[in-house]
Design an enzyme around this catalytic site. Structure first.
Site, PDB file in Angstrom:
ATOM      1  N   LYS A   1       3.956  22.970  52.620  1.00  0.00           N
ATOM      2  CA  LYS A   1       5.293  22.588  53.092  1.00  0.00           C
ATOM      3  C   LYS A   1       5.243  21.130  53.492  1.00  0.00           C
ATOM      4  O   LYS A   1       4.333  20.728  54.225  1.00  0.00           O
ATOM      5  CB  LYS A   1       5.696  23.446  54.298  1.00  0.00           C
ATOM      6  CG  LYS A   1       7.097  23.202  54.773  1.00  0.00           C
ATOM      7  CD  LYS A   1       7.250  23.149  56.292  1.00  0.00           C
ATOM      8  CE  LYS A   1       6.605  21.929  56.900  1.00  0.00           C
ATOM      9  NZ  LYS A   1       6.910  21.731  58.329  1.00  0.00           N
TER      10      LYS A   1
ATOM     11  N   ARG B   1      39.278  44.182  45.549  1.00  0.00           N
ATOM     12  CA  ARG B   1      38.443  45.125  44.799  1.00  0.00           C
ATOM     13  C   ARG B   1      36.956  44.777  44.865  1.00  0.00           C
ATOM     14  O   ARG B   1      36.104  45.565  44.473  1.00  0.00           O
ATOM     15  CB  ARG B   1      38.908  45.173  43.332  1.00  0.00           C
ATOM     16  CG  ARG B   1      40.235  45.877  43.138  1.00  0.00           C
ATOM     17  CD  ARG B   1      40.855  45.582  41.779  1.00  0.00           C
ATOM     18  NE  ARG B   1      41.566  44.302  41.741  1.00  0.00           N
ATOM     19  CZ  ARG B   1      42.155  43.798  40.651  1.00  0.00           C
ATOM     20  NH1 ARG B   1      42.107  44.447  39.513  1.00  0.00           N
ATOM     21  NH2 ARG B   1      42.789  42.637  40.699  1.00  0.00           N
TER      22      ARG B   1
ATOM     23  N   GLN C   1      47.918  27.925  49.732  1.00  0.00           N
ATOM     24  CA  GLN C   1      48.917  29.001  49.631  1.00  0.00           C
ATOM     25  C   GLN C   1      48.639  29.908  50.829  1.00  0.00           C
ATOM     26  O   GLN C   1      47.760  30.766  50.779  1.00  0.00           O
ATOM     27  CB  GLN C   1      48.731  29.762  48.307  1.00  0.00           C
ATOM     28  CG  GLN C   1      49.779  30.845  48.058  1.00  0.00           C
ATOM     29  CD  GLN C   1      49.387  31.808  46.942  1.00  0.00           C
ATOM     30  OE1 GLN C   1      48.216  31.875  46.538  1.00  0.00           O
ATOM     31  NE2 GLN C   1      50.331  32.568  46.438  1.00  0.00           N
TER      32      GLN C   1
HETATM   33  C1  UD1 Z   1      45.939  38.813  36.517  1.00  0.00           C
HETATM   34  C2  UD1 Z   1      47.187  38.915  35.678  1.00  0.00           C
HETATM   35  C3  UD1 Z   1      46.944  39.902  34.558  1.00  0.00           C
HETATM   36  C4  UD1 Z   1      45.770  39.465  33.726  1.00  0.00           C
HETATM   37  C5  UD1 Z   1      44.527  39.228  34.598  1.00  0.00           C
HETATM   38  C6  UD1 Z   1      43.459  38.552  33.781  1.00  0.00           C
HETATM   39  C7  UD1 Z   1      49.009  38.518  37.233  1.00  0.00           C
HETATM   40  C8  UD1 Z   1      50.142  39.132  37.973  1.00  0.00           C
HETATM   41  N1  UD1 Z   1      48.283  39.354  36.500  1.00  0.00           N
HETATM   42  O1  UD1 Z   1      45.722  40.091  37.091  1.00  0.00           O
HETATM   43  O2  UD1 Z   1      48.091  39.988  33.722  1.00  0.00           O
HETATM   44  O3  UD1 Z   1      45.483  40.440  32.739  1.00  0.00           O
HETATM   45  O4  UD1 Z   1      44.849  38.385  35.702  1.00  0.00           O
HETATM   46  O5  UD1 Z   1      42.262  38.481  34.472  1.00  0.00           O
HETATM   47  O6  UD1 Z   1      48.838  37.321  37.287  1.00  0.00           O
HETATM   48  N2  UD1 Z   1      45.716  34.457  43.160  1.00  0.00           N
HETATM   49  C9  UD1 Z   1      46.252  33.437  43.925  1.00  0.00           C
HETATM   50  N3  UD1 Z   1      47.287  33.724  44.749  1.00  0.00           N
HETATM   51  C10 UD1 Z   1      47.850  34.953  44.844  1.00  0.00           C
HETATM   52  C11 UD1 Z   1      47.297  35.990  44.050  1.00  0.00           C
HETATM   53  C12 UD1 Z   1      46.232  35.714  43.214  1.00  0.00           C
HETATM   54  O7  UD1 Z   1      45.793  32.297  43.879  1.00  0.00           O
HETATM   55  O8  UD1 Z   1      48.801  35.122  45.609  1.00  0.00           O
HETATM   56  C13 UD1 Z   1      44.557  34.152  42.278  1.00  0.00           C
HETATM   57  C14 UD1 Z   1      43.354  35.024  42.547  1.00  0.00           C
HETATM   58  O9  UD1 Z   1      42.475  34.388  43.488  1.00  0.00           O
HETATM   59  C15 UD1 Z   1      42.707  35.150  41.165  1.00  0.00           C
HETATM   60  C16 UD1 Z   1      43.869  34.939  40.207  1.00  0.00           C
HETATM   61  O10 UD1 Z   1      44.948  34.407  40.953  1.00  0.00           O
HETATM   62  O11 UD1 Z   1      41.728  34.141  40.945  1.00  0.00           O
HETATM   63  C17 UD1 Z   1      44.291  36.244  39.553  1.00  0.00           C
HETATM   64  O12 UD1 Z   1      44.627  37.173  40.570  1.00  0.00           O
HETATM   65  P1  UD1 Z   1      44.137  38.680  40.501  1.00  0.00           P
HETATM   66  O13 UD1 Z   1      44.636  39.381  41.698  1.00  0.00           O
HETATM   67  O14 UD1 Z   1      42.703  38.749  40.197  1.00  0.00           O
HETATM   68  O15 UD1 Z   1      44.997  39.170  39.253  1.00  0.00           O
HETATM   69  P2  UD1 Z   1      44.705  40.392  38.289  1.00  0.00           P
HETATM   70  O16 UD1 Z   1      45.172  41.632  38.941  1.00  0.00           O
HETATM   71  O17 UD1 Z   1      43.319  40.345  37.811  1.00  0.00           O
HETATM   72 CA    CA Z   2      41.598  39.101  38.263  1.00  0.00          CA
END
Ligand code: UD1
Ligand code: CA
Length: 453
Positions: free
Chosen positions: A355, A17, A75
């Protein structure tokens, strides 16, 4: 026996996003990557027991944080936040941790105090799984906390259906969890990706833990903005503004006079002595240090700059990796580039660029001058329009000017060249050979005056 508590930061996602190829957690707020703020807060709480899951462009994230080397978990495929925790499990278990504080890497407003309060509440309640919930006027894309009777679980926005889950309450999941490893580890195997995103959600652990009869604790923090997650450019600049205000207010409370505070940006590592006066718009970043009694007028940009006691920086100055000692005056419209040093009471005026150069105590370069790779002794005066010609097209060379020397206006000093103490260079000279102490050098065509026809 004391509990061993560590932390895991989830930072492997791409941040689709954000619409940028750079890893989201490297996007900056006030000059520092988002992830840096999360790591700072967790280091205060857990010291070295903080592990970070990286994936999308992992090498570039790791390169920005050399201090975390050896504590990254890769990961390789980003299959969801639950999968990220599962991937880190062997490392967390090997570290001998009892509890792990899991924090999304995209929540740069988190503070150590707030995390600590959550951790203490969760430990006091002997929770097996605890999470932070907050209340937002618009739950947007956050996971929703669904409470039905005594049961609580988190339903992701995409999967939320009022017919199934009841009306949205505005209580959402902040993305911060405390898990007791011994009991939660077996549940990770039960996570499924049968949902709208096709991902393994960490948030499903809440419902699973409850079904397994474990102790689940939501810790509601009300409207606390410390937990806002950053997913889009709009959220990034919104969070940066909250952070900016927080930092400016802390400086004001500590005794710094910040005028036009709405347009002052101060990085988290900048140090400013009480009593200093600033006026926006102004940007202070990196490891800039400003000592007592200094005044900075508007429209300045300072990066990794050192400003001494009682220095006056007039409007429109740009300083980067430069040092300005006590009692100096700078600008308006001065540019001090890396390695510029003004010793005490020196003065640099408008349209002067320095500089890798030292201007000795009380020395002055007040107008339209370039000083590059130069050392200028105490009390010397550099006339308007003086240029140190430091570059021959291939190499850089030094200009050395002694004490109390006087360089006449519009002189070109062709380096390498040395001008002695008390020497005088006539205006308009091109100086190509050394001038000894006390000598007068003239390097220009002699004026001819003839009768007009
Ligand atoms: C997530 C939560 C949501 C919460 C929100 C708060 C989940 C499924 N949902 O949603 O309930 O309200 O955060 O901000 O967790 N990441 C990894 N590996 C992955 C996927 C993501 O390390 O495979 C990391 C991302 O880099 C990020 C964090 O996990 O820093 C959260 O992932 P993101 O995709 O931003 O989750 P949200 O949709 O915001
Ligand atoms: Ca997030």
């Amino acid at each position: 026996m004391a509990q061993r508590i560590g932390a895991l930061v989830l930072a492997a996602g791409k941040g689709t996003r954000m619409k940028s190829d750079a890893p989201k957690v490297l996007k900056t707020l006030l000059g520092k990557p988002m992830l840096w703020y999360v790591e700072q807060a967790l280091a205060i709480l857990c010291g070295q027991a903080v592990y970070t899951v990286v994936g999308h462009r992992a090498e570039s994230v790791e390169a920005v944080f050399p201090e975390l080397a050896g504590r990254f978990v890769r990961q390789t495929e980003q299959l969801g936040t639950g999968h990220a925790l599962a991937t880190a499990l062997p490392v967390l278990a090997a570290a001998g941790l009892d509890h792990v504080l899991v924090v999304n890497g995209d929540a740069p407003l988190v503070t150590a105090e707030s995390l600590q309060r959550f951790r203490d509440a969760a430990l006091a309640a002997k929770a097996d799984v605890a999470f932070v919930s907050i209340e937002l006027p618009d739950p947007a894309a956050y996971g929703r906390v669904v409470r039905q009777g005594d049961a609580v679980r988190i339903v992701e926005a995409k999967d939320f259906d009022p017919a199934l889950h009841g009306p949205a309450t505005g209580e959402i999941n902040a993305g911060v969890y405390l898990v007791r490893l011994a009991v939660v580890a077996p549940l990770l195997a039960e996570l499924s990706n049968d949902n709208k995103s096709g991902e393994y959600y960490i948030t499903d652990l809440i419902g699973l833990a409850q079904a397994a009869g474990l102790r689940v604790l939501p810790v509601n923090r009300g409207a606390d903005e410390a937990y806002l997650g950053i997913n889009s450019p709009r959220e990034l600049v919104g969070a940066e503004e909250i952070l900016r205000r927080r930092i400016v207010d802390a400086h004001i409370d500590a005794g710094v006079v910040v005028r036009a505070a709405d347009s002052v940006r101060i990085g988290p590592e900048v140090a400013i002595a009480p009593g200093v006066e600033l006026c926006g718009p102004l940007e202070l970043s990196g490891e800039t240090r400003i000592k007592a009694g200094a005044t900075l007028a508007s429209h300045g940009v300072l990066l990794d700059a050192e400003v001494g006691e009682d220095v006056v920086i007039h409007s429109f100055c740009h300083l980067e990796k430069a040092r300005v000692d006590a009692g100096c005056q700078v600008g308006p419209y001065a540019r001090l580039r890396p390695g510029a040093v003004m010793e005490e009471r020196a003065r640099v005026g408008n349209f002067v660029e320095m500089k890798k150069s030292v201007l000795g105590p009380g020395a002055k370069a007040n107008h339209l001058t370039y000083l590059g790779d130069a050392v200028i002794g105490a009390g010397s005066n550099i006339g308007a329009g003086t240029i140190t010609c430091n570059y021959d097209g291939v190499h850089k060379h030094q200009t050395v000017i002694g004490e109390r020397a006087f360089i006449g206006s519009n002189s070109a000093l062709v380096a390498p060249v040395t001008i002695g103490n008390d020497a005088l260079v006539g205006a308009g000279s091109v100086i190509t050979s050394d001038v000894a102490d006390g000598m007068l050098a003239l390097g220009r065509g002699r004026q001819v005056t003839k009768a007009r026809k």
